[in-house]
Design an enzyme around this catalytic site. Structure first.
Site, PDB file in Angstrom:
ATOM      1  N   HIS A   1      -7.449   0.069  -6.760  1.00 13.50           N
ATOM      2  CA  HIS A   1      -6.764  -1.210  -6.511  1.00 13.50           C
ATOM      3  C   HIS A   1      -6.063  -1.222  -5.144  1.00 13.50           C
ATOM      4  O   HIS A   1      -5.968  -0.201  -4.483  1.00 13.50           O
ATOM      5  CB  HIS A   1      -5.790  -1.549  -7.661  1.00 13.50           C
ATOM      6  CG  HIS A   1      -4.590  -0.675  -7.791  1.00 13.50           C
ATOM      7  ND1 HIS A   1      -3.511  -1.029  -8.566  1.00 13.50           N
ATOM      8  CD2 HIS A   1      -4.290   0.541  -7.277  1.00 13.50           C
ATOM      9  CE1 HIS A   1      -2.608  -0.075  -8.515  1.00 13.50           C
ATOM     10  NE2 HIS A   1      -3.043   0.887  -7.744  1.00 13.50           N
ATOM     11  N   GLU A   2      -5.676  -2.405  -4.735  1.00 15.79           N
ATOM     12  CA  GLU A   2      -4.972  -2.598  -3.463  1.00 15.79           C
ATOM     13  C   GLU A   2      -5.788  -2.069  -2.275  1.00 15.79           C
ATOM     14  O   GLU A   2      -5.261  -1.447  -1.351  1.00 15.79           O
ATOM     15  CB  GLU A   2      -3.600  -1.899  -3.549  1.00 15.79           C
ATOM     16  CG  GLU A   2      -2.545  -2.341  -2.548  1.00 15.79           C
ATOM     17  CD  GLU A   2      -2.293  -3.837  -2.547  1.00 15.79           C
ATOM     18  OE1 GLU A   2      -2.233  -4.427  -3.627  1.00 15.79           O
ATOM     19  OE2 GLU A   2      -2.186  -4.399  -1.447  1.00 15.79           O
ATOM     20  N   GLY A   3      -7.099  -2.357  -2.320  1.00 17.12           N
ATOM     21  CA  GLY A   3      -8.008  -1.865  -1.274  1.00 17.12           C
ATOM     22  C   GLY A   3      -8.574  -0.520  -1.688  1.00 17.12           C
ATOM     23  O   GLY A   3      -7.853   0.469  -1.695  1.00 17.12           O
TER      24      GLY A   3
ATOM     25  N   ARG B   1       0.822  -1.219   0.000  1.00 16.78           N
ATOM     26  CA  ARG B   1       0.000   0.000   0.000  1.00 16.78           C
ATOM     27  C   ARG B   1       0.851   1.262   0.000  1.00 16.78           C
ATOM     28  O   ARG B   1       0.493   2.255  -0.637  1.00 16.78           O
ATOM     29  CB  ARG B   1      -0.990  -0.049   1.170  1.00 16.78           C
ATOM     30  CG  ARG B   1      -2.064  -1.097   0.895  1.00 16.78           C
ATOM     31  CD  ARG B   1      -3.105  -1.269   1.982  1.00 16.78           C
ATOM     32  NE  ARG B   1      -4.141  -2.175   1.468  1.00 16.78           N
ATOM     33  CZ  ARG B   1      -5.157  -2.650   2.180  1.00 16.78           C
ATOM     34  NH1 ARG B   1      -5.294  -2.311   3.454  1.00 16.78           N
ATOM     35  NH2 ARG B   1      -6.040  -3.457   1.627  1.00 16.78           N
TER      36      ARG B   1
ATOM     37  N   GLN C   1     -10.117   1.394   2.761  1.00 21.01           N
ATOM     38  CA  GLN C   1      -9.103   2.053   3.596  1.00 21.01           C
ATOM     39  C   GLN C   1      -9.760   2.780   4.772  1.00 21.01           C
ATOM     40  O   GLN C   1      -9.244   2.778   5.896  1.00 21.01           O
ATOM     41  CB  GLN C   1      -8.288   3.065   2.777  1.00 21.01           C
ATOM     42  CG  GLN C   1      -7.580   2.486   1.555  1.00 21.01           C
ATOM     43  CD  GLN C   1      -6.583   1.401   1.896  1.00 21.01           C
ATOM     44  OE1 GLN C   1      -5.915   1.469   2.924  1.00 21.01           O
ATOM     45  NE2 GLN C   1      -6.508   0.383   1.050  1.00 21.01           N
TER      46      GLN C   1
END
Lengths: 608, 608
Positions: free
Chosen positions: B458-460, B314, B465
């Site tokens: 992407h990536e959460g 992240r 978050q």
């Protein structure tokens, strides 16, 4: 919610547009006739525009050296628009029009803007062009050029910017020189030869119509060949792509207007955007180089003629932005109802064994949908309100025209900029609701976002709108415009204050209005305009959110009386969202304006 | 300002990274060696990445049914990256690494991300993949797979999402079944056959490396063939594209992994993004269908392994977002210095006869540049701070590792989301500075904006978050993470409070911190988590702006001591901008969190 139902609510229940029928011009107006127009637009847009919106994005205009090629669907769509009767819908019956109020015309056009803004741009520009000629042209110019445009035979453009002069029109360098001995007597208007380059000309070249009517800002040099400085030296000219006889027949002789290149854009790709060379000698109309142009209005009054149309053009841009937002809202609402993922959080935790639910059940998805609704439906309401002001300005007595005109002047920078910013944000939220799918070109929302990014740039950038609002509009007529707007807002506050359900919002709006008035005073209290205007864009944002809060409160007042639960509760929820989540933002924008913060003004270029 | 100078200031003057040399792992560290790495990265990025960034956007990956075709420049660029030595830069010397701290690695990589984020994604994913194997793999897995990755022979991917399970990993349905009698004893790790579909797999297929190492989350069915519910049933598997011998030699036998399609994206087009089918029978490795995979870590611990790398991944996403922002900032700064248009407003009005000035002289342009500087340089500083936390976590004693680990947990959601949102906004401002030109593909800024839009997804996602921050991080370890962060902020406030020039900012930060702590309490005071978390995204925004204000104040403290005027005054101006124009925004975001506003939670789906 269905766009048609929303329009009907806003037009009939909120704005009560049928009341315009009190005026001679709109005597034939009723709900049924407006509804018929809307339904017609909805049907044509759904059939001829929406299905091809991706195609016109993918198959960008191509220039083969001779002609600009567009996908065939564009010609088909604009043809369908012409056949719909919308081109002349708001014109006098004498001109073949329906004398439809602008507010209804805008409502009808909103279907096309939502379905394919890039294809809709061609007729929109043409009508704007014709309206300018109808306001400032000679009888002959109206009869030849405006008529051909309103019949859809010729299309129109606006040629203002130049490569070295975008926002700064005083630096326009296109020259217009009187053409020959008989030039002054040309039946089409005083004739000139134009030479110069025009940049960012939308619809500047295509084969969609048998002729293109360019309206060109240029300067007439003095006896020494010098161009007058400033915007006061600008004049306006009709420059047709093909020469035209005095009887209005298009000839096969090309005027000296040449396509220098197509701009390749981020979005709005279905609309050709061009660099045009006027008078470079590519063609030799009537045997010599120089683009032939016919002056509209007096010499030196070009910008005045343009300004006359600017409010309407800017409301048009705002409408496009709002409807791109709406298209994304509808798409993401639909997606959120279909797409199953995750499980709602409950006080007892999550049951991972349960079925996944439609994502519309998640609070954060609801938030993103409600924000889009508040932005886009709010923007549309504001734009309809402004369009009705145009109707009242055109059809009212002198006192009303003056009063309503001032209100329109006040609201125009917001009507243009607010949807451009916040309905773009709505488009980003629509992508976010789709997750990874929204980032692909398999879904329409990424295109909406790209298309909408133009709207903060063209027709006066965001920065220009801020300068216009804080630098000109709030001070014009000794502040009468701002006072008139306050009176309108106070009327809404009074009404809402008496309704229990909206009392809190009424109080919030009242406080925000007082704050804005006080900030406006502080902003101008320093005596140094450069300090005041350094934060003009922030003022625009604060002012814009205040205006939208007012619009939402006024819309909510009408919604309270709605029997239809979806309509009533949806509008009330969006209003509540706007007051609770959006209006409080104005504080952070207005603080720097009030204290004439000079952080940005003072920062040294070398330190950036 | 030059990116290299900025990095040197942040690394050496602000973070004082040389102090890491106190620790055994970094004993050889000094300014000169770090500077050499940075200069090397700068040179290679300028030569092999930046010039081709538009090309990889225009020439999207194509699948010819057999192979994925990429422009040749991509292979050239990743080859140059491999030769730079950066792949293994932060690894142990025993693995061929330089034992470079992560903070210096991130600084070096920032040049590549700025030059071409889409090409940089291939090595970035590969290193992330290798790091996961180094943390959780067997000695053999490290030696075979991680080593080949760090040498740049094989590239890596992360295969988490599935078409029906994006953010909701508990719904992963890929099955992994033990493979044969000898499967448990396979030297490469317990062997399984995988069957399922993985969506959004970046770098999932290409010819850039001789093999691709997929790390795949899947579930092992029970005796009845049922998959365990929830994320606790997830295990992690190495699934190579080509089978590999126990000695780590790539064979020519294809594993049963087939490209089902390429995703066609809004941006980031130079990175292939794929839908992969595992075990559909397209290939028959070792004579039967099913993708062969080797388990990493224990059964059911797949997500735990992944989570171990998540903070770093992240931070990596945040870095990409920040550098896309920086690229746009540099481009628009350059444009604003060159482009002449208009005249500055002065108290006496404008002199229309004067020459046009570079637009950087206009206050609103300065505002847009200063905002970009505040967003992008602030984001970069935060990311370097986080990377240094990773170094301290990895190299410190148990107490430090625990403490620093908690801080990193707190900051990670911000490090990922804040640059994704605000450096995207910076990219939009970069377009705006360019006016119409920024909307064309002749300038790089529209691509930055498109590329950067991915990072909130992407990536959460952004929403994830927010849930992570308010739902997990602020309450973890009985709130110790939040307390530790407060202590750090208070130290900065104390220092700045003693410096006249920053006293006002210190007071503002102190007040904002107190507000955040109080809002956090109120948010959790209701006992209904669904109400608390309904506004988690807004909390993330408020928290993020607070963190950035703290970072800016801390950076400004270091800047005060700078002899270089551009550096000193530039940082102080950006800090001032952030406190005056940005920090006040937190009020509007935090209010609804504090009162647990349920407007969004309660709105009925049918009313949207």
């Amino acid at each position: 919610m269905n766009h048609l139902s929303n329009l009907q609510f806003l037009l009939f229940d909120w704005l009560q547009v049928e009341k315009l029928a009190d005026r001679a011009r709109f005597a034939d107006l009723d709900r049924a006739s407006i509804t018929a127009v809307l339904e017609n637009c909805e049907r044509i847009a759904a059939r001829e525009f929406a299905p091809h919106n991706r195609q016109v994005d993918v198959e960008e205009p191509q220039f083969d050296g001779e002609r600009v090629q567009l996908p065939a669907v564009t010609a088909q769509a604009v043809r369908a628009y012409i056949e719909s009767g919308m081109l002349a819908a708001s014109q006098d019956a004498a001109l073949g029009g329906l004398q439809l109020p602008r507010v209804a015309e805008l409502a009808g056009n909103s279907f096309f803007a939502m379905a394919s803004i890039a294809m809709f741009a061609y007729p929109m520009l043409t009508v704007g062009n014709a309206n300018l000629l109808l306001a400032h042209g000679t009888a002959k110019q109206k009869d030849v050029f405006a008529r051909a445009e309103l019949e859809g035979r010729w299309f129109g453009t606006m040629c203002l910017s130049e490569p070295q002069a975008g926002s700064s029109l005083s630096d326009v360098a296109t020259r217009a020189q009187p053409d020959g001995e008989d030039g002054e007597q040309d039946p089409l208007g005083p004739r000139y030869r134009l030479r110069g380059n025009k940049m960012w000309i939308s619809a500047g070249e295509h084969e969609l119509s048998e002729n293109i009517v360019h309206l060109v800002l240029a300067k007439v040099p003095d006896a020494q060949g010098r161009l007058p400085a400033g915007v006061k030296g600008l004049s306006l000219f009709i420059v047709p792509k093909y020469l035209v006889t005095a009887e209005g027949v298009r000839t096969s002789e090309r005027n000296d207007v040449a396509l220098a290149g197509l701009n390749h854009k981020l979005g709005y790709r279905g609309t050709t955007n061009t660099l045009l060379n006027f008078g470079e000698g590519r063609y030799r109309p009537r045997g010599s180089e120089g683009a032939i142009g016919y002056r509209v209005g007096a010499e030196g009054e070009g910008l005045k003629c343009m300004f006359h149309m600017m409010n309407e053009a800017r409301v048009g841009v705002g409408m496009g932005a709002a409807m791109l937002g709406m298209a994304g809202y509808q798409a993401s609402l639909d997606y959120a109802q279909q797409r199953r993922q995750g499980r709602p959080l409950q006080s007892g935790g999550k049951d991972v064994g349960a079925q996944q639910v439609p994502i519309i059940q998640h609070a954060d998805i609801k938030r993103m949908l409600l924000a889009q609704k508040a932005y886009c439906e709010g923007a549309l309401a504001l734009l309809l309100y402004c369009a009705q002001l145009i109707d009242r300005q055109h059809s009212g007595n002198a006192e009303e025209a003056q009063r309503v005109g001032l209100l329109l002047e006040m609201l125009t920078p917001v009507a243009k900029s607010w949807p451009s910013q916040w309905c773009l944000e709505a488009n980003s939220l629509a992508i976010q609701v789709h997750g990874g799918y929204g980032y692909t070109r398999d879904f329409p929302v990424e295109q909406h976002w790209r298309d909408n990014r133009l709207n903060m740039i063209h027709e006066g950038t965001h920065g220009i709108q801020g300068l216009d609002l804080l630098g000109r509009k709030v001070t014009m007529a000794k502040g009468q415009g701002l006072r008139l707007l306050s009176v309108e807002m106070e009327a809404t506050i009074r009404k809402a204050g008496g309704r229990g359900q909206l009392r809190e919002e009424a109080a919030d709006l009242s406080a925000a209005l007082q704050q804005l008035l006080s900030v406006t005073q502080s902003a101008w209290a320093g005596g140094r305009p450069e300090e005041t205007l350094a934060n003009a864009t922030l003022y625009l944002q604060g002012f814009g959110h205040l205006v939208l809060a007012w619009i939402w409160l006024d819309v909510a007042l009408s919604a309270l009386a709605q029997a239809d639960e979806t309509m009533r509760e949806g509008k009330l929820a969006a209003c509540r969202y706007f007051f609770r989540y959006e209006l409080p933002k104005i504080e952070a924008w207005l603080q720097p304006v009030a204290r004439r913060d000079d952080t940005c003004l003072q920062v040294h270029e070398a330190h950036l």
